[in-house]
Structures are given as C-alpha cells and as structure tokens.
Design a protein around this motif. Structure first.
Motif, PDB file in Angstrom:
ATOM      1  N   UNK A 187      31.632  31.345  33.925  1.00  0.00           N
ATOM      2  CA  UNK A 187      31.138  32.545  34.619  1.00  0.00           C
ATOM      3  C   UNK A 187      31.412  32.451  36.116  1.00  0.00           C
ATOM      4  N   UNK A 188      31.223  31.277  36.688  1.00  0.00           N
ATOM      5  CA  UNK A 188      31.480  31.102  38.116  1.00  0.00           C
ATOM      6  C   UNK A 188      32.973  31.198  38.434  1.00  0.00           C
ATOM      7  N   UNK A 189      33.832  30.655  37.576  1.00  0.00           N
ATOM      8  CA  UNK A 189      35.282  30.757  37.810  1.00  0.00           C
ATOM      9  C   UNK A 189      35.743  32.213  37.779  1.00  0.00           C
ATOM     10  N   UNK A 190      35.248  32.980  36.816  1.00  0.00           N
ATOM     11  CA  UNK A 190      35.612  34.397  36.725  1.00  0.00           C
ATOM     12  C   UNK A 190      35.122  35.138  37.967  1.00  0.00           C
ATOM     13  N   UNK A 191      33.869  34.893  38.327  1.00  0.00           N
ATOM     14  CA  UNK A 191      33.290  35.559  39.493  1.00  0.00           C
ATOM     15  C   UNK A 191      34.030  35.169  40.769  1.00  0.00           C
ATOM     16  N   UNK A 192      34.407  33.914  40.878  1.00  0.00           N
ATOM     17  CA  UNK A 192      35.131  33.474  42.080  1.00  0.00           C
ATOM     18  C   UNK A 192      36.481  34.169  42.182  1.00  0.00           C
TER      19      UNK A 192
END
Length: 135
Positions: free
Chosen positions: A115-120
């Motif tokens: 989720x953090x990779x996508x958001x980043x």
C-alpha cells in the motif's frame, strides 16, 4: 524532483460522537504521508487523501481508506481501484465509523508495504497511469 501533491487530508472521527474533522497539510512530505497512513485505525483515522489541486475543488484525489492492516486504495471518481484479480468478490466494510466504506474483498490490501509503495508512486507522479506497474 518535487512532488506534484498539493495537499494531504487526514479525516478524524471521535468515539465520543464529536463531529468529524479534516486536517489538511499543504505540500506534504512523503514522511507526513507515510505517517498518516501508518496511523490509520479504521475508526478514528479511516481516511487519507492526496491531491494535486485545491482540496475544495478536487474530484481527482487519491484515497486510502481503512486501517488495522486492511486498506483500500482508489481514485475518487472510480477510474482506478486497487484490485487483486484472483481475490474474493464478496463485499466487505472498511472504515467502521460513520457511514463506512464498502468494497469487494479483492480491493483490500493487507500488505502495508505494498500500500505504501503504490501510494508513494502516486505521491511522486500525481498520476494513476503507473500504479498498476507497482503491484
């Protein structure tokens, strides 16, 4: 390279029935965005939004909803939605306070790092075009 993100909204609900509030941070850093997502708990902090325009006039926001290890990532106008095509299509509820948010189980991410990779990627580009490549 500067991020195209103009605002970070963090929506907060209160267990004592006070009205919900939104804290807006102009031109947030990635650390602020990551901290907001990590604090999501599916009740008091169930919604994080990122946008590239004025928050009062933005139907193009990137939304993270949920918490406690279960998040849904989507475009406000439903043109992009995280989807695990091999996942279950049964309806689930995220965001336990107020009206909640309903989606299919296959639209829920239980991997916070993913989720953090996508958001980043959205934070870096302000675009939905490259998000599927991160998955």
């Amino acid at each position: 390279m500067a991020s195209p993100i103009e605002y970070l909204n963090v929506v907060r609900y209160f267990r004592d029935a006070r009205p919900w509030t939104t804290e807006t941070t102009a031109k947030p850093t990635w650390n602020q965005v990551e901290a907001a997502i990590r604090q999501m708990d599916n009740y008091c902090f169930p919604i994080v939004q990122l946008g590239c325009r004025d928050p009062d006039d933005d139907n193009d926001s990137f939304n993270v909803v949920g918490g406690d290890g279960r998040l849904s990532l989507f475009h406000f106008m439903a043109e992009w939605l995280y989807d695990d095509s091999s996942g279950n299509r049964s309806e689930v509820r995220l965001w336990e306070s107020d009206q909640g948010y309903f989606c299919c189980e296959c639209n829920v991410i239980s991997d916070l790092d993913l989720a953090l990779r996508i958001t980043k990627k959205y934070f870096e580009t302000g675009s939905y075009d490259e998000l599927d490549a991160v998955i």
